[in-house]
Scaffold this active site. Structure first.
Site, PDB file in Angstrom:
ATOM      1  N   SER A  59       0.627  -1.092   0.445  1.00 41.18           N
ATOM      2  CA  SER A  59      -0.016  -0.017   0.163  1.00 41.18           C
ATOM      3  C   SER A  59       0.680   1.045   0.000  1.00 41.18           C
ATOM      4  O   SER A  59       2.281   1.160   0.783  1.00 41.18           O
ATOM      5  CB  SER A  59      -1.139   0.397   1.542  1.00 41.18           C
ATOM      6  OG  SER A  59      -1.425   1.040   0.941  1.00 41.18           O
ATOM      7  N   VAL A  64       7.758   2.156   4.044  1.00 37.15           N
ATOM      8  CA  VAL A  64       8.451   1.039   3.092  1.00 37.15           C
ATOM      9  C   VAL A  64       7.504   1.305   1.255  1.00 37.15           C
ATOM     10  O   VAL A  64       8.589   1.652   0.833  1.00 37.15           O
ATOM     11  CB  VAL A  64       8.842   0.069   3.753  1.00 37.15           C
ATOM     12  CG1 VAL A  64       9.477  -0.644   2.515  1.00 37.15           C
ATOM     13  CG2 VAL A  64       9.333   0.275   5.295  1.00 37.15           C
ATOM     14  N   CYS A  65       6.131   1.185   1.485  1.00 35.67           N
ATOM     15  CA  CYS A  65       6.001   2.147  -0.216  1.00 35.67           C
ATOM     16  C   CYS A  65       6.630   2.912  -0.433  1.00 35.67           C
ATOM     17  O   CYS A  65       6.548   3.010  -1.495  1.00 35.67           O
ATOM     18  CB  CYS A  65       4.432   0.946   0.163  1.00 35.67           C
ATOM     19  SG  CYS A  65       4.001  -0.424   0.553  1.00 35.67           S
ATOM     20  N   ALA A  66       5.558   3.750  -0.074  1.00 37.69           N
ATOM     21  CA  ALA A  66       6.126   5.249  -0.600  1.00 37.69           C
ATOM     22  C   ALA A  66       7.562   5.175  -0.562  1.00 37.69           C
ATOM     23  O   ALA A  66       7.960   6.140  -2.077  1.00 37.69           O
ATOM     24  CB  ALA A  66       5.577   5.800   0.235  1.00 37.69           C
TER      25      ALA A  66
END
Length: 172
Positions: A59, A64-66
């Site tokens: 997501s 971490v995804c960003a």
């Protein structure tokens, strides 16, 4: 097919739906959704003709995804229109579009697997217990053949950026 314990999420083993893909095989087909002036679809056929990086994240609303999306966006800027780059998640297309605008993401597209989870099942990234995608990075050549495959063993860790970027650059 299910793959119990294929990766961990916060240290706990989770099950991935579908078979793992491997370098050397043809990329499985998929349909993702994105919002750009209206709801649009993106498929494997739309990406053929250029090397492609598929950056898969649980997501965009997580740190971490960003970070992964921003890192690939920054690193791919020098390649311009020589490649395709797509971040794939289960996030709604509207939220993904908003994230890209707020974070000035211009060197990659986003695609949502929210409707039928077909990407997650076809590429072996769907976490059955959580109904989100695991973290992964895939590179395919202009013909849709996979040249780099990484399923990140611990979903909360970052991928091997250097390996994925090297695979993209070698395919250009």
């Amino acid at each position: 097919m299910s793959r119990p314990g294929a990766v961990t999420f916060k240290g706990a083993p989770v099950t991935l739906a579908g078979d793992a893909v491997a370098a050397g095989q043809a990329a499985p087909d998929f349909t993702l959704h994105y919002f750009e002036g209206g709801m649009q679809t993106l498929s494997l056929a739309d990406l053929k003709g250029k090397p492609t990086l598929l950056s898969v994240v649980p997501s965009l609303d997580t740190g971490v995804c960003a970070m992964q999306t921003k890192k690939f966006n920054e690193s791919l800027g020098e390649l311009g229109d020589k490649i395709n780059a797509v971040t794939v998640s289960m996030d709604l297309p509207f939220a993904m579009n908003r994230f890209c605008g707020a974070e000035d993401i211009k060197n990659l597209r986003v695609g949502s697997d929210y409707q039928d989870r077909g990407f997650g099942q076809g590429w072996g990234t769907l976490i059955e217990e959580l109904k989100i995608l695991c973290r992964a990075a895939f590179v395919m050549d202009a013909d849709g053949k996979l040249t780099h495959v990484e399923y990140v063993s611990e979903v909360t860790n970052e991928p091997d950026y250097d390996a994925a970027l090297a695979a993209v650059k070698s395919a250009v």
